[in-house]
Design a protein around this motif. Sequence first.
Motif, short mmCIF file in Angstrom:
data_model
loop_
_atom_site.label_atom_id
_atom_site.label_comp_id
_atom_site.label_asym_id
_atom_site.label_seq_id
_atom_site.Cartn_x
_atom_site.Cartn_y
_atom_site.Cartn_z
N LEU A 105 0.83 -1.20 0.00
CA LEU A 105 0.00 0.00 0.00
C LEU A 105 0.87 1.25 0.00
N LEU A 106 1.98 1.21 0.72
CA LEU A 106 2.92 2.34 0.72
C LEU A 106 3.43 2.60 -0.69
N PHE A 107 3.73 1.55 -1.43
CA PHE A 107 4.17 1.71 -2.82
C PHE A 107 3.07 2.35 -3.67
N LEU A 108 1.84 1.87 -3.53
CA LEU A 108 0.73 2.45 -4.30
C LEU A 108 0.50 3.91 -3.93
N GLU A 109 0.70 4.25 -2.67
CA GLU A 109 0.60 5.65 -2.24
C GLU A 109 1.61 6.51 -2.98
N CYS A 110 2.84 6.02 -3.07
CA CYS A 110 3.90 6.77 -3.77
C CYS A 110 3.57 6.91 -5.26
N VAL A 111 3.05 5.84 -5.85
CA VAL A 111 2.67 5.91 -7.26
C VAL A 111 1.55 6.92 -7.46
N TRP A 112 0.60 6.96 -6.53
CA TRP A 112 -0.50 7.92 -6.63
C TRP A 112 0.02 9.35 -6.62
N GLN A 113 1.04 9.62 -5.81
CA GLN A 113 1.63 10.97 -5.79
C GLN A 113 2.18 11.33 -7.17
N LEU A 114 2.83 10.38 -7.82
CA LEU A 114 3.37 10.62 -9.16
C LEU A 114 2.25 10.83 -10.17
N VAL A 115 1.19 10.03 -10.06
CA VAL A 115 0.06 10.16 -10.99
C VAL A 115 -0.59 11.53 -10.84
N GLN A 116 -0.71 12.01 -9.60
CA GLN A 116 -1.33 13.31 -9.38
C GLN A 116 -0.48 14.45 -9.94
N GLN A 117 0.82 14.34 -9.82
CA GLN A 117 1.70 15.41 -10.25
C GLN A 117 1.97 15.38 -11.75
N HIS A 118 1.91 14.19 -12.36
CA HIS A 118 2.21 14.06 -13.79
C HIS A 118 1.15 13.19 -14.46
N SER A 119 -0.09 13.61 -14.39
CA SER A 119 -1.20 12.79 -14.87
C SER A 119 -1.06 12.37 -16.34
N PRO A 120 -0.69 13.25 -17.28
CA PRO A 120 -0.61 12.83 -18.69
C PRO A 120 0.45 11.76 -18.96
N ALA A 121 1.35 11.52 -18.01
CA ALA A 121 2.41 10.53 -18.22
C ALA A 121 1.95 9.10 -17.92
N PHE A 122 0.76 8.93 -17.33
CA PHE A 122 0.31 7.62 -16.89
C PHE A 122 -0.95 7.21 -17.66
N GLN A 123 -0.91 5.99 -18.17
CA GLN A 123 -2.06 5.48 -18.90
C GLN A 123 -3.17 5.06 -17.96
N PHE A 124 -2.84 4.68 -16.73
CA PHE A 124 -3.85 4.24 -15.78
C PHE A 124 -4.27 5.39 -14.87
N SER A 125 -5.44 5.26 -14.29
CA SER A 125 -6.04 6.32 -13.48
C SER A 125 -5.89 6.03 -12.00
N GLU A 126 -6.28 7.02 -11.18
CA GLU A 126 -6.26 6.80 -9.74
C GLU A 126 -7.33 5.79 -9.34
N THR A 127 -8.41 5.69 -10.10
CA THR A 127 -9.42 4.67 -9.83
C THR A 127 -8.83 3.28 -9.94
N TYR A 128 -7.96 3.08 -10.92
CA TYR A 128 -7.27 1.80 -11.06
C TYR A 128 -6.43 1.50 -9.82
N LEU A 129 -5.69 2.48 -9.33
CA LEU A 129 -4.86 2.27 -8.15
C LEU A 129 -5.72 1.97 -6.93
N ALA A 180 3.06 19.45 -1.67
CA ALA A 180 2.99 18.61 -2.87
C ALA A 180 2.62 17.17 -2.54
N VAL A 181 2.98 16.69 -1.35
CA VAL A 181 2.64 15.33 -0.92
C VAL A 181 1.26 15.39 -0.28
N ARG A 182 0.28 14.82 -0.95
CA ARG A 182 -1.12 15.00 -0.57
C ARG A 182 -1.75 13.69 -0.09
N VAL A 183 -2.95 13.83 0.45
CA VAL A 183 -3.73 12.67 0.88
C VAL A 183 -4.43 12.06 -0.33
#
Length: 742
Positions: free
Chosen positions: A441-465, A623-626
């Motif tokens: 879950l800690l890893f997924l949290e870190c990935v979510w931070q990246l998805v939020q900051q660079h959304s166009p770089a990720f093919q998957f959504s936060e709903t997927y995570l 920048a590090v959000r909930v």
Amino acid sequence: MLSLGSVGAKSTKPSFVSYVTPEEIKLEKEPPKIEKHPDLLPGEVEFCCANPILKYTQDDLSQRGIFGTLFCTNFRVTFISDEKSQEETTKTFKNKLYGENDIPLMCVDHIYGVYDEKKKLITGGLVKNKYPSKMIIHCKDLRVFQFCLTFTKEEDAKKIFQGIAHHCLEEKSLKCVFAFSYSGTPSPEMQRKRETILFDSPEDWTQEMKRTRANCRLVTENENFELSQRLPKYFVIPSALGDLFSYQGKGFPIWCWSHHSGCALFKASLPPVTQEDGDFQKHLDIMINAVAHNYLYSAKTEDLSESLPTIQDIQQSYNKFKQFFLIENSTDFWLSDVKWFSSLESSGWLDIIRQCLQKAVEVVECLEKDNTNVLITEEEGTDLCCVISSLVQIMLDPYYRTLMGFQSLVQKEWVAGCHAFLDRCNHLHQKDKECHSPIFLLFLECVWQLVQQHSPAFQFSETYLTVLSDSVDVPVFSTFLFNSAHHRESVMKAESPLAQSSPLSCPTVWDWSVQFDSKAQNFFFNPLYSEKVKHEKAVRKAHKPKHQRQLSLPSTAFKPPSKKGFFKDETDSLKKMLRVKRLSRWMGSPDSPAATTRGFYESWQQRPLDYHGLLLPCLDGPAVRVWMQRYLRWIPEVHIMGGGSVAVMTKLMELLSQVQDLKCVLEQRDSSQAVKLDHRPYIQHRLLSFGSSGRLSSSFPFAYSRNRSFKPIIPTGLMQSLMVSDSLASQEDEASSFVSLV
């Protein structure tokens, strides 16, 4: 900013659900018994049930609820209302395995009982006592269920309470998990086309080495786990490493990923501490020397157990953090809202996320800027090593930012990499709390931070995570059920029926058709993903990406000497340099790693943004959000009707649709113009059937607008009266009449 000012205070109730109070129930005749049973999955067995049960809502302290029947099976705890809900039939994003009133047994975190208006945590010893008047279930996905047991027969109430407590909390054998009873077969779609690489064969590893141009050696000697039961069946090591059988019981530097410059990332478990210091140092020197031989005879090491929190610290921090989202009633929410931000910060969870991202950036700097091999280590090599190595690859390799690439990364680093999912996730409710920790879950949290900051770089959504984090606790899939490859294989063979010649087969979590139909799976894709245009590969061959190369190479040109001369003159000094040193001491300056990494980040930030190149996270405080979708989706008080990210996404998708329509018109009008347009970068998107954003809440697609009553926003004056001594409240603008939640 997630503002509560848009939430209306007007109370309306749906016509299709009856809300009653205990007092109203007492005035009425005993409701007629209705024989209702859940639709059982293949292999699912009903254990016990009770009726009537009152399921409380979380609106307020009036204890309003819905009347129905409570069941316990070998897969879930489920509540069926006496009045059929229309919502289940109209839901777009619906899980096939369990609904909103179902709790998979593995998803149960804690059970509380209310005895004489006192809330007590239920343990094995309390199960034998009298049943409580109210049972409260806290789930790992942060849902909270409250059931009143006082309106059913005493025998039925005691039976359902003890049955749920036993099957959810008691320590059990792995063979009791529902996955071994589930007789569902993999979907034809999954059997026909398996795009997710599982890394369960030598061919998968060979393909990955070829893709990254790795100069390493594939190991197949552990196919029958003759080397070690803690290692994968197949793995890759530096070519310079000698006979592996001479290192039995010791760690190997296992290859993770190779940079385009030639350097690579490796991970390893530390040798047993029982060895003498001389043997420990000698073995470590052998590992580092083998890693250094991979490229330019250079290596940097990092002991993650010294620079990052322990798994026990991570568990304690998350336990504090999640309590702020397990809301049992609205009053508790508003009371906790007064000091919500300071309480979240004091838990330390967000800081742990920041530390992991910071460490990953340090490793990225070594690979990308210094072009040096990196070896990360820890005691087992399967916890924080998995977190950091995975984050590094996501930041550096755009393939792992696609949905199939990300799933393959999880398979490679976590599943095939022998992360102890069974122990860390506590699927069997073991009493040994030392091994429990939400590392994945800690890893997924870190990935979510990246998805939020660079959304166009990720093919998957936060709903997927979010769905992926939920699926860890669904006892149907084999992906997150074992501690190692050997554990998986031995259990599967043991549980296989004697009539079968092949081991038992359970579906993988990547077969999403088991849980969702194709329409619901569309929510897994990010509509704003900037897909790589087809001609980009040809362009890259014509002129290489200078900004990446300049960032990769040292400031001064360096030509390595021939191997013969190097080994003749430099071997002794190299061995002295490659003694056990932490990554922070290799940064080349007396400054702290954070300071040097900050310069690396600023240098990257000044370059043209490339969503298919290097990505770095911003680690400043705000920048590090909930992860709001995961943690706030079940709390109606923070939902914004017609607002939030879903409203923004809907508008953006409408604009994208108009752009695509305009492009089609231009292509039809002028064929030559169409050729030019094909060479322009564009945003690939998927149009989802969101409908009108005004009817959706900010927690969509997990919670819908239910016309439930919402409390009005707390006025600032009331906040100040509640917290007279709170300095933050005293600084509020007197003119402001609402409190906003970020």
